[in-house]
Design a protein around this motif. Structure first.
Motif, PDB file in Angstrom:
ATOM      1  N   CYS A 263     -28.250 -51.795 -45.675  1.00 51.76           N
ATOM      2  CA  CYS A 263     -28.204 -50.685 -44.725  1.00 51.76           C
ATOM      3  C   CYS A 263     -29.387 -49.765 -45.018  1.00 51.76           C
ATOM      4  N   THR A 264     -29.982 -49.198 -43.981  1.00 56.29           N
ATOM      5  CA  THR A 264     -31.096 -48.271 -44.146  1.00 56.29           C
ATOM      6  C   THR A 264     -30.622 -46.837 -43.941  1.00 56.29           C
ATOM      7  N   SER A 265     -31.479 -45.875 -44.258  1.00 59.42           N
ATOM      8  CA  SER A 265     -31.134 -44.469 -44.039  1.00 59.42           C
ATOM      9  C   SER A 265     -30.954 -44.176 -42.555  1.00 59.42           C
ATOM     10  N   ASP A 266     -31.704 -44.879 -41.696  1.00 53.67           N
ATOM     11  CA  ASP A 266     -31.521 -44.710 -40.244  1.00 53.67           C
ATOM     12  C   ASP A 266     -30.146 -45.216 -39.803  1.00 53.67           C
ATOM     13  N   ASP A 267     -29.725 -46.347 -40.371  1.00 46.11           N
ATOM     14  CA  ASP A 267     -28.388 -46.858 -40.078  1.00 46.11           C
ATOM     15  C   ASP A 267     -27.331 -45.851 -40.514  1.00 46.11           C
TER      16      ASP A 267
ATOM     17  N   ALA B 213     -27.604 -42.614 -40.759  1.00 47.65           N
ATOM     18  CA  ALA B 213     -27.593 -41.478 -39.828  1.00 47.65           C
ATOM     19  C   ALA B 213     -26.803 -41.826 -38.573  1.00 47.65           C
ATOM     20  N   GLU B 214     -26.942 -43.057 -38.084  1.00 48.75           N
ATOM     21  CA  GLU B 214     -26.187 -43.493 -36.906  1.00 48.75           C
ATOM     22  C   GLU B 214     -24.695 -43.575 -37.216  1.00 48.75           C
TER      23      GLU B 214
END
Length: 315
Positions: free
Chosen positions: A198-202, A204-205
């Motif tokens: 998982c990324t930091s953008d994921d 945030a979503e």
């Protein structure tokens, strides 16, 4: 409503941590609802390993601070030092400039050092020599303390405890879980082979999706009634504040999302009431305060009336 990213994170952490699915769910709940967690456990139960597994699973920066009586606030936040070569002051950032901060044995530091985390936990910023610096997003504090050993410790004040969304305890594993731990760590540390899912953008979503979970008005009434009951109980000096109400409200929405629902059910409130509310109580008796708070919340859950509704129905 099941988000595969949540399942991937949980499965990835489970490659390192044996069992403790409930604790993992609650930690993810705190992370998605912008909260922090106080883990109260004896040493050696896997608290540091769990924090590291979370950070590696979501590709987040991780810092660990061992709290001691001689630890200074600047050891956490950072300080300005004079660089003779450049003839100017340069900021040396402390470990608080990270995504996941493990504050190990937080109650061993002096109250002055403990309070240096207050601004960071509440406002996601730190002030150094009059200048304010924003912290990374997300910023998640996992603090630990030993519930048994009290010599040389400084109990966390109410203001500090109130900054934690939850107080949790992992506890000891059972026999089968401990055998599985021996097998899993027999040849190598599974944490070394862990890769991000998982990324930091994921993330945030996922946080945004958790905020959009529906809460039936009757459940809002139930939540407020439960909090209000803590303010009129003979065994409680100070009940839960509105900050605690908001914390429980955000947490139940995130927990429902993690459980794969787009609406909150009464069991979500009952599951989270203890971890979110118990440590915020100031009880008449101080001996065994941690367990006493949980017992009072359990009693109130059995006495506060809960109507029957279709919780998934939007009004």
């Amino acid at each position: 409503m099941n988000d595969q990213r949540i399942q991937n994170i949980k499965q990835n952490i489970s490659k390192v941590i044996v069992g403790r699915e409930d604790t993992i769910d609650l930690l993810l709940t705190a992370l998605l609802s912008h909260g922090h967690v106080l883990l109260e456990d004896v040493p050696g139960t896997g608290k540091t390993m769990l924090a590291k597994a979370m950070s590696k699973s979501m590709d987040l920066a991780f810092s660990r601070v061992q709290f001691t009586p001689d630890l200074l606030p600047s050891d956490i936040t950072g300080l300005n030092y004079f660089d003779q070569k450049e003839s100017c002051f340069i900021l040396r950032k402390g470990p608080v400039f990270t995504h996941i901060l493990l504050a190990d044995e937080i109650n061993r530091a002096t109250p002055r050092t403990q309070s240096s985390l207050l601004e960071a936990m509440e406002e996601r910023q730190v002030t150094i020599d009059g200048d304010t610096y924003m912290l990374k997003h997300p910023f998640f504090v996992i603090a630990t303390q030993n519930p048994v050993e009290t010599a040389g410790t400084y109990p966390l004040p109410e203001a500090q405890l109130d900054r934690f969304l939850m107080q949790l305890s992992m506890g000891y594993p059972d026999k089968q879980e401990e055998l599985a731990i021996l097998d899993r760590f027999d040849s190598e540390n599974p944490l070394d082979a862990l890769t991000p899912v998982c990324t930091s953008d994921d993330l945030a979503e996922l946080k945004q999706a958790a905020q959009e979970i529906y809460v039936h008005p009757v459940l809002k009434d139930y939540l407020v009634d439960l909090v209000d009951a803590t303010r009129h109980d003979s065994q409680i000096i100070n009940g839960v504040s509105p900050r605690g109400s908001l914390a429980l409200f955000r947490a139940v929405k995130a927990y429902a999302f993690i459980k794969g629902r787009d609406f909150v059910v009464p069991e979500d409130i009952k599951t989270l009431a203890g971890p979110v509310l118990a440590h915020r109580l100031t009880c008449v008796r101080t001996f065994g305060l941690s367990s006493q708070g949980r017992q009072i919340i359990e009693r109130l859950l059995s006495t506060v009336a809960l109507p029957t509704e279709d919780w998934g129905k939007h009004l």
